[in-house]
Design a protein around this motif. Structure first.
Motif, PDB file in Angstrom:
ATOM      1  N   LEU A 127       0.829  -1.205   0.000  1.00  0.00           N
ATOM      2  CA  LEU A 127       0.000   0.000   0.000  1.00  0.00           C
ATOM      3  C   LEU A 127       0.866   1.258   0.000  1.00  0.00           C
ATOM      4  O   LEU A 127       0.582   2.224  -0.727  1.00  0.00           O
ATOM      5  N   ILE A 128       1.920   1.250   0.808  1.00  0.00           N
ATOM      6  CA  ILE A 128       2.820   2.407   0.831  1.00  0.00           C
ATOM      7  C   ILE A 128       3.487   2.606  -0.532  1.00  0.00           C
ATOM      8  O   ILE A 128       3.600   3.731  -1.030  1.00  0.00           O
ATOM      9  N   ALA A 129       3.906   1.496  -1.147  1.00  0.00           N
ATOM     10  CA  ALA A 129       4.524   1.597  -2.470  1.00  0.00           C
ATOM     11  C   ALA A 129       3.546   2.146  -3.500  1.00  0.00           C
ATOM     12  O   ALA A 129       3.912   2.975  -4.342  1.00  0.00           O
ATOM     13  N   LYS A 161       1.706   6.661  -6.830  1.00  0.00           N
ATOM     14  CA  LYS A 161       0.656   7.614  -7.198  1.00  0.00           C
ATOM     15  C   LYS A 161       1.096   9.042  -6.903  1.00  0.00           C
ATOM     16  O   LYS A 161       0.838   9.962  -7.696  1.00  0.00           O
ATOM     17  N   GLY A 162       1.781   9.254  -5.769  1.00  0.00           N
ATOM     18  CA  GLY A 162       2.269  10.591  -5.450  1.00  0.00           C
ATOM     19  C   GLY A 162       3.295  11.089  -6.455  1.00  0.00           C
ATOM     20  O   GLY A 162       3.274  12.262  -6.848  1.00  0.00           O
ATOM     21  N   TRP A 211       3.081  14.341  -8.807  1.00  0.00           N
ATOM     22  CA  TRP A 211       4.158  15.329  -8.767  1.00  0.00           C
ATOM     23  C   TRP A 211       4.720  15.589 -10.162  1.00  0.00           C
ATOM     24  O   TRP A 211       4.979  16.735 -10.533  1.00  0.00           O
ATOM     25  N   ASP A 212       4.890  14.519 -10.967  1.00  0.00           N
ATOM     26  CA  ASP A 212       5.385  14.681 -12.340  1.00  0.00           C
ATOM     27  C   ASP A 212       4.399  15.479 -13.184  1.00  0.00           C
ATOM     28  O   ASP A 212       4.802  16.311 -14.009  1.00  0.00           O
ATOM     29  N   ARG A 213       3.104  15.230 -12.966  1.00  0.00           N
ATOM     30  CA  ARG A 213       2.102  15.959 -13.738  1.00  0.00           C
ATOM     31  C   ARG A 213       2.133  17.451 -13.398  1.00  0.00           C
ATOM     32  O   ARG A 213       2.066  18.310 -14.291  1.00  0.00           O
ATOM     33  N   ARG A 214       2.260  17.763 -12.122  1.00  0.00           N
ATOM     34  CA  ARG A 214       2.325  19.170 -11.718  1.00  0.00           C
ATOM     35  C   ARG A 214       3.625  19.824 -12.189  1.00  0.00           C
ATOM     36  O   ARG A 214       3.638  21.004 -12.571  1.00  0.00           O
TER      37      ARG A 214
END
Length: 419
Positions: free
Chosen positions: A348-350, A355-356, A360-363
């Motif tokens: 779940l952490i991975a 997803k984070g 971040w790449d999209r922003r």
């Protein structure tokens, strides 16, 4: 031969034990913590919303756990006679909950209905349904072997494990016949003798019997391709279509049932019942209706009550496994118990980190695009920029002037002017 002491009972059961049965303790795979993790992931998959990537990740854990359990339960088909392998009860708790959860996931989870995981769920439901047919035969149709007299040492110690025979000379001439039985996927050293009253506990066995009917029907629903939300199973619909509907009306029948199921919940059930009622009476109709109508009614009840039944099934099974005094191979503090939870948390952490990073790449790309636009605007000369602004203002705000069209009267006026 048994050495029985009437005064001293040196055992962990707090009282005299006169009859025993041999069992294999519940494996750590079916311990309390792995079961709780499995229940949580199933409930999350049913009620999760707007986080498809997280729901699919959690569901993968539940599907692989239950799929492995299904194959294991089918392999234990002969493991109740002689030495009772208690993994049968652990596997039944996992798969019976999974069968009821299958109906909930297919019929109630709008997130999964719109993904390709729906096909995987159908295959998983067929596997679970098949294994529950084996499990019912193992758990409820196979009798437990007759008990053997309990064997005690001269000091009143109960013989519980085969290893005690070699460690304690008092048990040299005292043993159980079931210690000599071998089973697949188990070692003889794992055999344990427990009081017969634990396996013959009618209170907890009655709790388990309560939901056998709904569980088995949920298993048959999975096998009959019950894959549409709040509608009769595909097999049930095809059965009515093949034997009660005129060949020329079958296409219209299928469209009507589908339309009714799309317009309102459970509309497909009532449309199907309407066609059965209006079909021409015959002995075939009587025989088929006595089978199809109860099938549809049970399907409707399971659809409506699958979630409450799943909760009741979890409670009853946990009462049987936790308060029934059944032995387990591993305590809750062992790695086999909490390791599965740690694995799921790490996955779940991975997933959250992945997803984070994606967000971040999209922003970051959006900020780079904004900086490029600002750089292009900065290099435009001020006079060009002001001219462009005025032109845009004229085009966007100023109304066009009216054009003057020459008329005959204008021509006459021109001719009359003095030269």
């Amino acid at each position: 031969m048994s050495g029985y002491s009437e005064t001293v009972y040196n055992n962990s059961y707090g009282g005299p034990v006169t009859e025993i049965n041999c069992v294999y303790p519940i494996s750590g795979t079916y311990g309390l913590l792995p079961r709780l993790l499995y229940y949580v992931t199933l409930i999350f998959a049913i009620f999760g919303r707007r986080t498809e990537w997280l729901i699919i990740g959690a569901l993968v854990s539940a599907l692989t756990y239950a799929g492995t359990t299904a194959i294991h339960l089918m392999a234990l088909v002969s493991s109740k006679s002689g030495v009772f392998d208690l993994d049968i009860m652990g596997a039944w708790a996992v798969l019976s909950t999974g069968a009821l959860a299958y109906i909930g996931i297919i019929h109630w989870s709008s997130t999964l209905r719109a993904t390709r995981a729906r096909v995987v769920m159908i295959c998983w439901g067929c596997l679970v349904g098949t294994s529950l047919i084996f499990g019912r035969s193992e758990l409820f149709d196979t009798p437990i072997n007759p008990p053997e007299p309990a064997c005690y040492s001269s000091k009143g110690m109960l013989l519980e494990y085969p290893s005690q025979k070699w460690m304690n000379p008092d048990f040299a001439n005292c043993t159980y016949q079931c210690f000599n039985i071998s089973k697949p996927m188990r070692q003889s050293s794992e055999i344990m003798a427990i009081p017969h009253r634990i396996l013959d506990n009618s209170q907890y066995r009655t709790l388990t019997y309560v939901l056998v009917g709904p569980i088995q029907f949920a298993a048959y629903a999975a096998l009959s391709m019950d894959a549409q939300e709040h509608t009769p199973s595909h097999m049930c619909t095809r059965l009515v279509m093949s034997y009660l509907i005129h060949p020329g009306h079958r296409e219209q029948f299928a469209k009507t049932v589908y339309k009714a199921s799309m317009e309102q919940w459970y509309g497909g059930y009532f449309a199907l019942l309407g066609y059965v009622r209006r079909s021409k009476w015959s002995w075939r109709k009587l025989a088929l209706s006595s089978f199809v109508i109860p099938w549809m009614l049970l399907g409707l009840v399971i659809d409506v009550l699958c979630l409450p039944l799943m909760v009741c099934n979890i409670v009853f099974n946990e009462l049987t496994l936790l308060q029934g005094g059944l032995p387990t191979n591993e305590a809750n503090m062992a790695i086999g118990q909490w390791g599965a939870i740690v694995n799921s948390v790490l996955v779940l952490i991975a997933a959250c980190i992945t997803k984070g990073m994606e967000i971040w790449d999209r922003r970051k790309k959006a900020k780079q695009l904004d900086s490029v636009v600002e750089a292009v605007v900065a290099v435009i000369p001020e006079d060009v920029e002001s001219g462009m602004a005025e032109e845009v203002q004229e085009v966007g705000v100023v109304k066009p002037k009216l054009a003057h069209v020459q008329t005959l009267q204008d021509m006459e006026d021109v001719m009359k002017r003095p030269k």
